[in-house]
Design an enzyme around this catalytic site. Structure first.
Site, short mmCIF file in Angstrom:
data_model
loop_
_atom_site.label_atom_id
_atom_site.label_comp_id
_atom_site.label_asym_id
_atom_site.label_seq_id
_atom_site.Cartn_x
_atom_site.Cartn_y
_atom_site.Cartn_z
CG PHE A 131 -0.25 0.40 2.51
CD1 PHE A 131 -0.05 1.74 2.84
CD2 PHE A 131 0.20 -0.57 3.40
CE1 PHE A 131 0.59 2.10 4.01
CE2 PHE A 131 0.85 -0.21 4.58
CZ PHE A 131 1.05 1.13 4.89
CB SER A 208 4.90 -7.53 5.56
OG SER A 208 4.02 -8.54 5.13
CB CYS A 263 10.64 -0.69 2.62
SG CYS A 263 11.35 -0.07 1.11
P1 NAD Z 1 1.57 -6.74 3.02
O1 NAD Z 1 2.63 -7.76 3.06
O2 NAD Z 1 0.50 -6.77 4.04
O3 NAD Z 1 0.82 -6.75 1.60
C1 NAD Z 1 1.55 -6.73 0.39
C2 NAD Z 1 0.74 -7.45 -0.68
O4 NAD Z 1 0.57 -8.82 -0.31
C3 NAD Z 1 -0.67 -6.89 -0.88
O5 NAD Z 1 -0.94 -6.84 -2.26
C4 NAD Z 1 -1.55 -7.89 -0.17
O6 NAD Z 1 -2.84 -8.00 -0.73
C5 NAD Z 1 -0.80 -9.21 -0.34
N1 NAD Z 1 -1.00 -10.15 0.77
C6 NAD Z 1 -1.29 -9.87 2.07
N2 NAD Z 1 -1.35 -11.01 2.80
C7 NAD Z 1 -1.10 -12.02 1.95
C8 NAD Z 1 -0.99 -13.45 2.11
N3 NAD Z 1 -1.19 -14.03 3.29
N4 NAD Z 1 -0.70 -14.19 1.03
C9 NAD Z 1 -0.50 -13.62 -0.17
N5 NAD Z 1 -0.58 -12.28 -0.38
C10 NAD Z 1 -0.88 -11.49 0.65
O7 NAD Z 1 2.33 -5.31 3.04
P2 NAD Z 1 1.70 -3.85 3.16
O8 NAD Z 1 1.18 -3.65 4.54
O9 NAD Z 1 0.83 -3.56 2.00
O10 NAD Z 1 3.04 -2.99 2.95
C11 NAD Z 1 3.92 -2.69 3.99
C12 NAD Z 1 5.11 -3.62 4.02
O11 NAD Z 1 5.76 -3.62 2.78
C13 NAD Z 1 6.16 -3.21 5.03
O12 NAD Z 1 6.62 -4.36 5.69
C14 NAD Z 1 7.24 -2.59 4.18
O13 NAD Z 1 8.54 -2.61 4.73
C15 NAD Z 1 7.16 -3.45 2.96
N6 NAD Z 1 7.75 -2.79 1.82
C16 NAD Z 1 8.95 -3.26 1.38
C17 NAD Z 1 9.58 -2.63 0.32
C18 NAD Z 1 10.92 -3.10 -0.16
O14 NAD Z 1 11.40 -2.59 -1.17
N7 NAD Z 1 11.55 -4.04 0.50
C19 NAD Z 1 8.98 -1.54 -0.31
C20 NAD Z 1 7.74 -1.11 0.16
C21 NAD Z 1 7.13 -1.75 1.22
#
Ligand code: NAD
Length: 462
Positions: A131, A208, A263
């Site tokens: 998000f 995440s 992140c």
């Molecule tokens: P999230 O992991 O909750 O969701 C990311 C995506 O995964 C979404 O599209 C969601 O619908 C999907 N998803 C959620 N649960 C799932 C499951 N059980 N199985 C399969 N898909 C699933 O992350 P968020 O809250 O949207 O974003 C924040 C996180 O993203 C933070 O941990 C942040 O550090 C990380 N992030 C990392 C980077 C990087 O470059 N490493 C960049 C941006 C954000």
């Protein structure tokens, strides 16, 4: 079934999107597979030309995109504009695909035998995005994949799906052929359906660490190529000779920009030696001066966090940190709380135990921890005990300290007097340890390698 999108600044409904059912995923992958046949045969210069058109079209819609990002994510309009700019830069990078995709050649590898190594697209690639960067992270993925000759199915965050639809609209302005880019909406079930689908060749994920691990393991079991970028806990080390206003400004932007939901957010300041004498108070004074408000208001420094659920999660960390004995230098302002918008003012803790939850877990909110150490060695050791390894920065006037830090810190992205160590699109973006599952990172040459498969051709003409 419709999924409602809420404005985090007002709690009002911004719109809704239809959750993809099994049939919808089938249709999206079928369309992408059919398009792959013809798209992969389009000469790479023509594919690049389409990406040039896309970059132009995005440029024309820059402000619409930025407003969409700010509305559904809550970040300030200035941050949203910068995010869209970074995304367009990734498209510009993809425009270089004719050079990027070139292989290698070596004549006479044996007597009368020549060898070339060529790069081909993979097929249909899927992208799953978080998000916090509703435009930039999708743009890290599909333009490069598509320029390389793949077709793409994007599954954006259910919390910020509207900008992804806008990116797809703009792709129609740039005359993407049908099926080359498809957006499907949904949550875990949709992601699983995509990963398991035999028509999907590769999966790019950013989110995440918990989910990155699930996605990577599932994709590997299905024998898919996968890159899954995860969460972070980024340490900002300040040497005594680095205590100055420019450092404080950089830390403010790193810790509280995007309400700490990046992140690359610096969430632990490690004050080395005498740096701890003045720095904590300077940070508190600066944080207190940040203006909280709606992201679309140009005067706002810190927007809302994504949801009330996020506030409840962050509040839990703050309460436990107090119980753990950390000194709260700047408490959350109760007046900032709003029954509708999900606002949380910056919080600063000092004398945080480097092994405590506050210093170790990703909070993903406007909460800054200050840890005090005697030496740079100790600061590096603390940071290197993190299970994450996304980014870390040092603030110093001394080249020797900077060099030691850059050589020994175990992260993917290092900042020297830079609070947000974000590489531009022509370099790879990603971390180490639990900040990545898989090996190749996003954008840069890594992305070209990820979205292409190599073939060597060994020829003899007797
Ligand atoms: P999230 O992991 O909750 O969701 C990311 C995506 O995964 C979404 O599209 C969601 O619908 C999907 N998803 C959620 N649960 C799932 C499951 N059980 N199985 C399969 N898909 C699933 O992350 P968020 O809250 O949207 O974003 C924040 C996180 O993203 C933070 O941990 C942040 O550090 C990380 N992030 C990392 C980077 C990087 O470059 N490493 C960049 C941006 C954000």
């Amino acid at each position: 079934m419709q999924m409602v999108v809420t404005d985090p600044a007002t709690g009002l409904e911004l719109g809704s999107v239809a959750v993809a059912q099994t049939d919808d995923v089938e249709r999206a992958v079928a369309a992408a597979s059919a398009a792959f046949e013809s798209w992969s045969a389009v000469p790479v210069v023509e594919r690049a030309r389409m990406l040039f058109r896309y970059a132009d079209a995005l440029e024309r819609r820059h402000e619409d995109l930025a407003r969409s990002v700010s509305r559904e994510n809550g970040k300030t309009i200035a941050d949203a504009r910068a995010e869209v700019r970074r995304g367009i830069e990734a498209v510009e990078f993809a425009c270089g695909m004719p050079s990027l995709m070139m292989g290698d050649a070596l004549p006479d590898i044996a007597r009368d035998v020549d060898c070339v190594s060529l790069r081909f697209p993979l097929g249909v690639c899927a992208g799953i995005t978080p998000f916090n960067f509703p435009s930039m992270i999708p743009l890290w993925m599909f333009p490069i994949a598509i320029a390389a000759g793949n077709t793409f199915v994007l599954k954006p965050s259910p919390q910020t799906p509207l900008t992804a639809d806008l990116l797809a609209d703009v792709s129609r302005d740039a005359k993407f052929p049908d099926g080359v880019l498809t957006v499907v909406h949904g949550a875990a079930d949709t992601v699983n359906a995509l990963i398991d689908h035999p028509g999907i060749a590769a999966v790019s994920f950013v989110g995440s660490s918990h989910v990155a691990r699930i996605v990577q393991e599932r994709a590997v079991r299905a024998h898919k190529r996968v890159q899954a970028l995860g969460g972070a806990k980024n340490f900002l080390v300040v040497m005594p000779d680095g205590v100055k206003q420019s450092t404080v400004d950089a830390i403010m932007s790193s810790a509280f920009g995007g309400a700490g939901q990046r992140c690359l957010a610096g969430s632990v300041v490690v004050a080395v030696g005498a740096a701890a004498e003045r720095l904590p108070q300077m940070l508190v004074d600066a944080a207190r001066g940040l203006r909280l408000g709606c992201g679309l208001d140009a005067a706002t420094d810190v927007g809302p966090v994504i949801s009330h659920d996020a506030i409840a999660r962050i509040d839990g960390y703050v309460e436990r940190a107090q119980k753990d004995g950390a000194t709260m230098l700047l408490a959350p302002d109760p007046a900032a709380r709003d029954a509708k918008g999900s606002f949380l003012s910056p919080v600063v803790f000092d004398r945080v135990d480097p092994e405590s939850e506050l210093a170790r877990e990703e909070i993903f909110g406007p909460v800054l921890a200050i840890v005090r150490t005697a030496t740079l060695d100790e600061a590096i050791a603390i940071a290197n005990r993190s299970r994450y390894g996304n980014a870390s920065s040092i603030f110093t006037a001394d080249g020797g300290s900077a060099r030691t830090f850059a050589n020994r810190i175990e992260v993917g992205m290092v900042g020297v007097n830079v609070g947000v160590a974000a590489p531009m699109a022509f370099f790879p973006f990603g971390g180490v340890k639990e900040s990545i599952f898989g090996d190749l990172r996003c954008h840069g040459k890594d992305a070209v390698a990820f979205y292409t498969q190599q073939r060597v051709v060994i020829s003899r003409w007797p």
